[in-house]
Design a protein around this motif. Structure first.
Motif, mmCIF file in Angstrom:
data_model
loop_
_atom_site.group_PDB
_atom_site.id
_atom_site.type_symbol
_atom_site.label_atom_id
_atom_site.label_comp_id
_atom_site.label_asym_id
_atom_site.label_seq_id
_atom_site.Cartn_x
_atom_site.Cartn_y
_atom_site.Cartn_z
ATOM 1 N N MET A 1 -48.102 -52.387 -74.176
ATOM 2 C CA MET A 1 -46.760 -51.604 -74.836
ATOM 3 C C MET A 1 -46.393 -50.310 -74.462
ATOM 4 O O MET A 1 -45.442 -50.669 -74.121
ATOM 5 N N ALA A 2 -47.362 -49.780 -74.586
ATOM 6 C CA ALA A 2 -46.673 -48.385 -74.099
ATOM 7 C C ALA A 2 -46.078 -48.000 -73.129
ATOM 8 O O ALA A 2 -45.273 -47.359 -73.021
ATOM 9 N N TRP A 3 -47.197 -48.655 -71.652
ATOM 10 C CA TRP A 3 -46.642 -48.244 -70.785
ATOM 11 C C TRP A 3 -45.051 -49.109 -70.284
ATOM 12 O O TRP A 3 -44.369 -48.710 -69.669
ATOM 13 N N LYS A 4 -44.795 -50.015 -70.930
ATOM 14 C CA LYS A 4 -43.759 -50.613 -71.099
ATOM 15 C C LYS A 4 -42.508 -49.664 -71.111
ATOM 16 O O LYS A 4 -41.127 -49.700 -71.541
ATOM 17 N N GLY A 5 -43.304 -49.371 -72.746
ATOM 18 C CA GLY A 5 -41.849 -48.869 -74.023
ATOM 19 C C GLY A 5 -42.184 -47.364 -72.840
ATOM 20 O O GLY A 5 -40.730 -46.946 -73.032
ATOM 21 N N ILE A 89 -55.481 -39.044 -81.565
ATOM 22 C CA ILE A 89 -54.324 -39.255 -82.051
ATOM 23 C C ILE A 89 -53.156 -39.745 -81.291
ATOM 24 O O ILE A 89 -52.431 -40.622 -81.700
ATOM 25 N N LEU A 90 -53.586 -39.859 -79.652
ATOM 26 C CA LEU A 90 -53.105 -40.321 -78.715
ATOM 27 C C LEU A 90 -53.513 -42.156 -79.516
ATOM 28 O O LEU A 90 -52.212 -42.361 -79.048
ATOM 29 N N GLY A 91 -54.719 -42.326 -79.292
ATOM 30 C CA GLY A 91 -54.776 -43.705 -79.766
ATOM 31 C C GLY A 91 -54.436 -44.720 -80.831
ATOM 32 O O GLY A 91 -53.482 -45.034 -81.131
ATOM 33 N N LEU A 92 -54.239 -43.290 -81.618
ATOM 34 C CA LEU A 92 -53.050 -43.447 -82.815
ATOM 35 C C LEU A 92 -52.331 -43.929 -82.732
ATOM 36 O O LEU A 92 -51.036 -44.650 -83.570
ATOM 37 N N ILE A 94 -50.281 -45.040 -80.043
ATOM 38 C CA ILE A 94 -50.163 -45.850 -78.767
ATOM 39 C C ILE A 94 -50.298 -47.431 -80.606
ATOM 40 O O ILE A 94 -49.528 -48.287 -80.049
ATOM 41 N N ILE A 95 -51.210 -47.694 -80.759
ATOM 42 C CA ILE A 95 -51.740 -48.247 -81.917
ATOM 43 C C ILE A 95 -50.399 -48.497 -83.373
ATOM 44 O O ILE A 95 -49.784 -49.521 -83.412
#
Length: 153
Positions: A1-5, A89-92, A94-95
């Protein structure tokens, strides 16, 4: 989802219309004030703004100034913290994006409205599971995580 976004390829209403999909509603399902674009849904919608404010407050990071989805994906690079904190932070981020997207889809497809507080509860839960599964030491406490996600640094 993050990549497509990041590529602006999510099945957002404006993108569907651009691809000639016969769609009657193009307004944001959360706020119904602006057309639903990737940038609006994740950075400008009132629900998303409330989510980001809650994430900032909870994680005690500097304010997020994101005008585009790509700004969110790069936010950890503008904060002066260590490598491990940047990963968290990046994980949060993306989540959080995933939970906003999931909340949007629940509203669009099941007519279940989630508040920013509901989304925040899911962010904490998914974030805890993610960090705990990736952590070399399984010492991460749910109670402490809910207070402050960077406590283990």
């Amino acid at each position: 989802m993050a990549w497509k976004g990041n590529l602006d390829r999510l099945a957002i209403r404006v993108n569907l219309r651009r691809r000639k999909v016969d769609i009657t509603l193009v307004m944001c399902p959360f706020c119904d004030e602006y057309e639903e674009s990737v940038d609006h849904l994740f950075t400008a919608c009132t629900v998303a703004i409330r989510v980001w404010v809650a994430v900032i407050s909870w994680s005690n990071i500097p304010p997020i100034f994101a005008f585009e989805y790509k700004d969110l994906m790069d936010i950890q690079n503008s904060i002066q913290v260590g490598k491990k904190a940047k990963k968290i932070i990046l994980g949060l981020v993306i989540i959080s994006g995933w939970c906003v997207w999931k909340g949007r889809n629940e509203l669009v497809f099941n007519q279940i409205k989630r508040s920013s507080q509901d989304i925040m509860v899911e962010i904490k839960s998914r974030g805890y599971g993610w960090v705990k599964s990736r952590s070399s030491g399984k010492y991460i406490s749910w109670k402490e995580w809910c207070k402050y996600p960077m406590y283990m640094l």
